[in-house]
Design a protein around this motif. Structure first.
Motif, PDB file in Angstrom:
ATOM      1  N   UNK A 113     -25.191 -67.804  20.495  1.00 50.19           N
ATOM      2  CA  UNK A 113     -26.266 -67.614  19.511  1.00 50.19           C
ATOM      3  C   UNK A 113     -27.470 -68.466  19.870  1.00 50.19           C
ATOM      4  N   UNK A 114     -27.205 -69.715  20.270  1.00 49.82           N
ATOM      5  CA  UNK A 114     -28.305 -70.646  20.565  1.00 49.82           C
ATOM      6  C   UNK A 114     -29.066 -70.258  21.833  1.00 49.82           C
ATOM      7  N   UNK A 115     -28.351 -69.676  22.806  1.00 52.50           N
ATOM      8  CA  UNK A 115     -28.965 -69.395  24.110  1.00 52.50           C
ATOM      9  C   UNK A 115     -29.127 -67.907  24.402  1.00 52.50           C
ATOM     10  N   UNK A 116     -28.782 -67.069  23.420  1.00 51.18           N
ATOM     11  CA  UNK A 116     -28.931 -65.621  23.562  1.00 51.18           C
ATOM     12  C   UNK A 116     -28.103 -65.076  24.726  1.00 51.18           C
ATOM     13  N   UNK A 117     -26.843 -65.565  24.813  1.00 48.26           N
ATOM     14  CA  UNK A 117     -25.910 -65.028  25.806  1.00 48.26           C
ATOM     15  C   UNK A 117     -25.111 -63.903  25.139  1.00 48.26           C
ATOM     16  N   UNK A 118     -25.527 -62.691  25.392  1.00 48.61           N
ATOM     17  CA  UNK A 118     -24.949 -61.545  24.675  1.00 48.61           C
ATOM     18  C   UNK A 118     -23.461 -61.372  24.995  1.00 48.61           C
ATOM     19  N   UNK A 119     -23.124 -61.323  26.288  1.00 52.70           N
ATOM     20  CA  UNK A 119     -21.730 -61.037  26.663  1.00 52.70           C
ATOM     21  C   UNK A 119     -20.791 -62.166  26.248  1.00 52.70           C
ATOM     22  N   UNK A 120     -21.257 -63.420  26.359  1.00 61.13           N
ATOM     23  CA  UNK A 120     -20.421 -64.546  25.944  1.00 61.13           C
ATOM     24  C   UNK A 120     -20.061 -64.438  24.462  1.00 61.13           C
ATOM     25  N   UNK A 121     -21.055 -64.125  23.638  1.00 62.48           N
ATOM     26  CA  UNK A 121     -20.800 -63.995  22.206  1.00 62.48           C
ATOM     27  C   UNK A 121     -19.892 -62.816  21.883  1.00 62.48           C
ATOM     28  N   UNK A 122     -20.140 -61.678  22.536  1.00 67.98           N
ATOM     29  CA  UNK A 122     -19.337 -60.482  22.268  1.00 67.98           C
ATOM     30  C   UNK A 122     -17.887 -60.689  22.689  1.00 67.98           C
ATOM     31  N   UNK A 123     -17.662 -61.222  23.885  1.00 59.61           N
ATOM     32  CA  UNK A 123     -16.301 -61.405  24.381  1.00 59.61           C
ATOM     33  C   UNK A 123     -15.498 -62.357  23.495  1.00 59.61           C
ATOM     34  N   UNK A 124     -16.097 -63.502  23.157  1.00 54.41           N
ATOM     35  CA  UNK A 124     -15.377 -64.468  22.321  1.00 54.41           C
ATOM     36  C   UNK A 124     -15.218 -63.950  20.890  1.00 54.41           C
ATOM     37  N   UNK A 125     -16.217 -63.196  20.414  1.00 56.67           N
ATOM     38  CA  UNK A 125     -16.074 -62.575  19.103  1.00 56.67           C
ATOM     39  C   UNK A 125     -14.933 -61.573  19.077  1.00 56.67           C
ATOM     40  N   UNK A 126     -14.805 -60.785  20.151  1.00 56.56           N
ATOM     41  CA  UNK A 126     -13.700 -59.819  20.236  1.00 56.56           C
ATOM     42  C   UNK A 126     -12.354 -60.536  20.356  1.00 56.56           C
ATOM     43  N   UNK A 127     -12.350 -61.701  21.010  1.00 53.84           N
ATOM     44  CA  UNK A 127     -11.105 -62.477  21.076  1.00 53.84           C
ATOM     45  C   UNK A 127     -10.680 -62.938  19.686  1.00 53.84           C
ATOM     46  N   UNK A 128     -11.639 -63.360  18.869  1.00 47.54           N
ATOM     47  CA  UNK A 128     -11.331 -63.744  17.484  1.00 47.54           C
ATOM     48  C   UNK A 128     -10.788 -62.545  16.718  1.00 47.54           C
ATOM     49  N   UNK A 129     -11.403 -61.386  16.918  1.00 47.12           N
ATOM     50  CA  UNK A 129     -10.920 -60.161  16.272  1.00 47.12           C
ATOM     51  C   UNK A 129      -9.493 -59.848  16.719  1.00 47.12           C
ATOM     52  N   UNK A 130      -9.231 -59.997  18.038  1.00 51.07           N
ATOM     53  CA  UNK A 130      -7.887 -59.724  18.547  1.00 51.07           C
ATOM     54  C   UNK A 130      -6.838 -60.632  17.931  1.00 51.07           C
TER      55      UNK A 130
END
Length: 295
Positions: free
Chosen positions: A253-270
């Motif tokens: 969020x702080x650095x606008x890393x799209x894939x980093x946020x999406x991947x870790x967000x999906x890991x939380x969902x998993x």
């Protein structure tokens, strides 16, 4: 007529004085008792460190086999077991295993603490309408308060770190545990309770052998909701030093890393799906067992 349209408010100087008095009082309290309160939570810190070392230090094949065995024992469903194993493989393949294990260890600690605190409170509420009327408004406030607000007093008391994060998560996630324990015990059939009384059961025996077993499916639903709410708090808790999947999301969020946020967000969902499927399947099995026994 301006007075009619403008809402009456406290004088600005008076309001500033009230806020300043409250803030200074809280700061004085933290300075006087902060170290004692921190020492009070040292067992919680030891428990958290032990669980994190256990999960991060255990080889990944053993972790996957243990989770697969728990999923099978809880659900007796091969698709759920395969789904859990596949999700964990994906998390490891995308190099998020260590952060995931830190998050899982925190969720386990938060869930255990929520059960140890919430279960007795729920039982006490089920036995007293007066206590229920007192506790319910408190739970309403806890569930409607913005989650960021919980971080303020915890950080002022204990500073930045994992233990303050765990405490904030527990405060946020514990209301469903209390509510559904209370509800489950109150829903126990009165005929069953009268039969227990007829056999001369004491209050403790009735609670242990009748009420809690029959209320267990509802209590499991409360545990499920507590886990889900704890996972929802992971990213917010990372703001005060809680390690795990939340920190990469915060960094993204702080650095606008799209894939980093999406991947870790999906890991939380998993992880949330794994916990949800296992706990729901176990609660459903308990419900079916109760219906068969009742029939």
């Amino acid at each position: 007529m301006d007075w009619f349209w403008k809402f009456p408010t406290m004088d600005a100087e008076t309001l500033r004085g009230v806020k300043k008095s409250i803030d200074e009082g809280f700061r004085g309290f933290t300075r006087a008792y902060g170290s004692d309160i921190e020492a009070l939570f040292s067992p919680l810190q030891s428990f958290l460190i032990w669980s994190e070392r256990l999960l991060t230090g255990t080889p990944w094949p053993i972790i996957i086999m243990v989770i697969a065995a728990i999923a099978w024992l809880a659900s007796r469903s091969l698709p759920i077991v395969i789904g859990c194993v596949f999700t964990l493989f994906l998390i490891g393949y995308f190099d998020m295993w260590a952060d995931t294990m830190k998050t899982v260890s925190m969720i386990l600690v938060c869930t255990v603490v929520s059960i140890l605190i919430g279960l007795p409170i729920g039982i006490a509420m089920s036995r007293s309408n007066r206590l229920q009327n007192v506790v319910n408004p408190v739970l309403d406030v806890m569930q409607t308060m913005p989650s960021f607000v919980y971080l303020i007093p915890v950080v002022m008391l204990l500073g930045i770190g994992r233990v303050p994060g765990v405490i904030a998560v527990v405060i946020y996630a514990i209301p469903p545990m209390i509510r559904l324990t209370n509800l489950g015990i109150r829903m126990v059939d009165r005929d069953v309770l009268e039969a227990a009384d007829a056999f001369g059961s004491s209050g403790w025996q009735k609670l242990k052998n009748v009420q809690l077993p029959l209320a267990l499916p509802t209590i499991m639903a409360g545990i499920n909701q507590t886990i889900m709410m704890a996972l929802a708090m992971v990213v917010i808790a990372s703001m005060i030093g809680v390690q795990g999947l939340g920190q990469p999301v915060l960094k993204a969020i702080a650095n606008q890393y799209f894939t980093l946020g999406i991947f870790n967000g999906l890991a939380i969902v998993g992880i949330a799906i794994i916990f949800d499927r296992i706990s729901q399947a176990y609660g459903l099995r308990l419900q079916k067992h109760r219906e068969i026994t009742h029939d």
